[in-house]
Design an enzyme around this catalytic site. Structure first.
Site, PDB file in Angstrom:
ATOM      1  N   ARG A  42      34.280  28.638  40.742  1.00 31.46           N
ATOM      2  CA  ARG A  42      32.931  28.116  40.554  1.00 31.46           C
ATOM      3  C   ARG A  42      32.828  26.613  40.755  1.00 31.46           C
ATOM      4  O   ARG A  42      31.962  26.132  41.458  1.00 31.46           O
ATOM      5  CB  ARG A  42      32.456  28.379  39.127  1.00 31.46           C
ATOM      6  CG  ARG A  42      31.558  29.548  38.966  1.00 31.46           C
ATOM      7  CD  ARG A  42      31.768  30.072  37.588  1.00 31.46           C
ATOM      8  NE  ARG A  42      33.170  30.421  37.445  1.00 31.46           N
ATOM      9  CZ  ARG A  42      33.648  31.592  37.815  1.00 31.46           C
ATOM     10  NH1 ARG A  42      32.879  32.516  38.280  1.00 31.46           N
ATOM     11  NH2 ARG A  42      34.941  31.857  37.699  1.00 31.46           N
ATOM     12  N   THR A  43      33.701  25.877  40.084  1.00 32.02           N
ATOM     13  CA  THR A  43      33.494  24.435  40.076  1.00 32.02           C
ATOM     14  C   THR A  43      33.650  23.871  41.489  1.00 32.02           C
ATOM     15  O   THR A  43      32.792  23.139  41.972  1.00 32.02           O
ATOM     16  CB  THR A  43      34.458  23.754  39.081  1.00 32.02           C
ATOM     17  OG1 THR A  43      34.286  24.385  37.818  1.00 32.02           O
ATOM     18  CG2 THR A  43      34.152  22.279  38.940  1.00 32.02           C
ATOM     19  N   LYS A  61      54.818  16.176  47.298  1.00 34.83           N
ATOM     20  CA  LYS A  61      55.891  15.251  47.706  1.00 34.83           C
ATOM     21  C   LYS A  61      56.104  14.158  46.663  1.00 34.83           C
ATOM     22  O   LYS A  61      56.889  13.245  46.860  1.00 34.83           O
ATOM     23  CB  LYS A  61      55.511  14.576  49.031  1.00 34.83           C
ATOM     24  CG  LYS A  61      55.303  15.528  50.176  1.00 34.83           C
ATOM     25  CD  LYS A  61      54.928  14.702  51.418  1.00 34.83           C
ATOM     26  CE  LYS A  61      54.511  15.594  52.554  1.00 34.83           C
ATOM     27  NZ  LYS A  61      53.879  14.798  53.630  1.00 34.83           N
ATOM     28  N   ARG A  95      39.934  17.918  39.874  1.00 33.18           N
ATOM     29  CA  ARG A  95      40.422  18.734  38.741  1.00 33.18           C
ATOM     30  C   ARG A  95      41.932  18.596  38.669  1.00 33.18           C
ATOM     31  O   ARG A  95      42.609  18.615  39.705  1.00 33.18           O
ATOM     32  CB  ARG A  95      40.053  20.198  38.950  1.00 33.18           C
ATOM     33  CG  ARG A  95      40.748  21.105  37.957  1.00 33.18           C
ATOM     34  CD  ARG A  95      40.219  22.504  37.994  1.00 33.18           C
ATOM     35  NE  ARG A  95      38.891  22.581  37.410  1.00 33.18           N
ATOM     36  CZ  ARG A  95      38.269  23.725  37.135  1.00 33.18           C
ATOM     37  NH1 ARG A  95      38.857  24.872  37.399  1.00 33.18           N
ATOM     38  NH2 ARG A  95      37.066  23.724  36.601  1.00 33.18           N
ATOM     39  N   HIS A 155      35.346  18.794  30.507  1.00 28.65           N
ATOM     40  CA  HIS A 155      34.840  19.416  31.733  1.00 28.65           C
ATOM     41  C   HIS A 155      33.353  19.067  31.815  1.00 28.65           C
ATOM     42  O   HIS A 155      32.491  19.911  31.589  1.00 28.65           O
ATOM     43  CB  HIS A 155      35.065  20.922  31.668  1.00 28.65           C
ATOM     44  CG  HIS A 155      34.850  21.656  32.960  1.00 28.65           C
ATOM     45  ND1 HIS A 155      34.182  21.100  34.034  1.00 28.65           N
ATOM     46  CD2 HIS A 155      35.196  22.908  33.341  1.00 28.65           C
ATOM     47  CE1 HIS A 155      34.146  21.996  35.014  1.00 28.65           C
ATOM     48  NE2 HIS A 155      34.751  23.094  34.622  1.00 28.65           N
TER      49      HIS A 155
HETATM   50  C1  NCD Z   1      36.135  26.814  32.991  1.00 26.83           C
HETATM   51  C2  NCD Z   1      37.272  25.826  33.120  1.00 26.83           C
HETATM   52  O1  NCD Z   1      37.819  25.649  34.216  1.00 26.83           O
HETATM   53  O2  NCD Z   1      37.581  25.196  32.105  1.00 26.83           O
HETATM   54  N1  NCD Z   1      35.779  27.375  34.215  1.00 26.83           N
HETATM   55  C3  NCD Z   1      34.781  26.792  34.920  1.00 26.83           C
HETATM   56  O3  NCD Z   1      34.928  25.717  35.423  1.00 26.83           O
HETATM   57  N2  NCD Z   1      33.595  27.429  34.967  1.00 26.83           N
HETATM   58  C4  NCD Z   1      36.353  27.846  31.963  1.00 26.83           C
HETATM   59  C5  NCD Z   1      37.598  28.655  32.028  1.00 26.83           C
HETATM   60  O4  NCD Z   1      38.406  28.523  32.952  1.00 26.83           O
HETATM   61  O5  NCD Z   1      37.755  29.474  31.126  1.00 26.83           O
END
Ligand code: NCD
Length: 304
Positions: free
Chosen positions: A51-52, A80, A101, A129
């Site tokens: 999703r993200t 590396k 991320r 997040h």
């Molecule tokens: C979440 C995350 O990555 O923290 N996912 C997301 O970005 N929608 C929640 C999860 O992974 O449980």
């Protein structure tokens, strides 16, 4: 130049403007179709995501911009031994804005210090997040009409769930909030969060049973048990199915309660809940695109 590391980086007024913009985007998509023409978004994902990453990419494409990046640390020079500070200096030469991320808490912040372009924290370990929180807030504001005077139950992995930590941080700035933390003992909300709530005199309760407080909730925020953050597999297996929300358990819930989940779902919400009008987790994913479009425009200082 601004970055987004934590939902608190924006004031409540700035968030309101961002959500107004996101709602305008929702209702007038074509108006924004070329707003980012010629701009590039880099997605640097050192940890899995559906999703993200894709919602960031969809957001930039919807704005007429382009995207580049990697979705696996092993396919980048991190394999590396390159540091995030060096990587972001390079990305700054290729793109106008970056979503990052990383499994290490604080890594996007280290990157932001050396960056020449805005950096967005797209999830750092079990820490924060912020763009999921923007998504959650926009969903609640759009479907419930407000972000204050709400009782919110957060259920599941409150220890490792970064979306939970970010959301509580953000909601603690609104009036009349009350938090109900629903988790097994092993996955309780961290002390630094309950201390913050006590300091601000925000009421909260901690319970183990999901049904217990259901009738009092305006929002139920379900989360999955964060398998990847466990030190041993046995603990994960013991706890993973601790909560399963199903139709029967929802009988006690208010008619207008909203059920949110950042997704991915594993077992914690049974699929028979999906067609309940209170289940808004798929709509929530759609709001995630609008709010990321609004965020990209805001950080790039583009007015439409
Ligand atoms: C979440 C995350 O990555 O923290 N996912 C997301 O970005 N929608 C929640 C999860 O992974 O449980």
């Amino acid at each position: 130049m601004r970055h987004l590391m934590n939902p608190l980086d924006f004031s409540v007024q700035e968030l309101d403007r961002l959500f107004d913009l996101a709602n305008d985007i929702e209702n007038n998509m074509p108006k924004y179709a070329h707003a980012c023409a010629g701009k590039k978004l880099a997605t640097c994902f050192y940890e899995p995501s559906t999703r993200t990453r894709l919602s960031f990419e969809a957001a930039m494409l919807n704005l007429g911009g382009s995207v580049l990046g990697f979705s696996d640390a092993n396919s980048s020079s991190a394999a590396k031994g390159e540091s995030v500070s060096d990587t972001i200096r390079i990305i700054s030469c290729y793109a106008d804005i970056c979503a990052m991320r990383h499994p290490k808490e604080g890594a996007p912040m280290v990157a932001a210090e050396k960056s020449r372009i805005p950096v967005i924290n797209a999830g750092d370990g079990g820490h924060q997040h912020p763009t999921q929180t923007l998504t959650d807030l926009l969903t609640i504001r759009s479907l419930r009409g407000r972000l204050d005077h709400l009782t919110i139950g957060l259920c599941g992995d409150l220890k490792f769930g970064r979306t939970v930590h970010s959301l509580i941080n953000a909601l603690s700035r609104y009036e009349g909030m009350r938090f109900i933390f629903i988790s097994p003992d092993e996955l309780r909300i961290p002390d630094y969060i309950t201390e913050m709530l006590r300091d601000k005199q925000i009421p909260y309760e901690e319970v183990i049973r999901l049904e217990e407080k259901m009738p009092e909730l305006d929002i139920l925020y379900m989360t999955r048990v964060q398998k990847e953050r466990f030190f041993n597999e046995e603990d994960y297996i013991r706890l993973k199915d601790f909560y399963i929300l199903n139709k029967k358990k929802l009988r006690k819930a208010p008619e207008n309660m909203l059920i949110l989940h950042p997704l991915p779902r594993v077992n914690e919400i049974s699929v028979d809940v999906d067609d309940d009008p209170r289940a808004v987790y798929f709509k929530q994913a759609q709001y995630g695109v609008y709010v990321r479009m609004a965020l990209i425009l805001t950080l790039l200082n583009i007015q439409v």
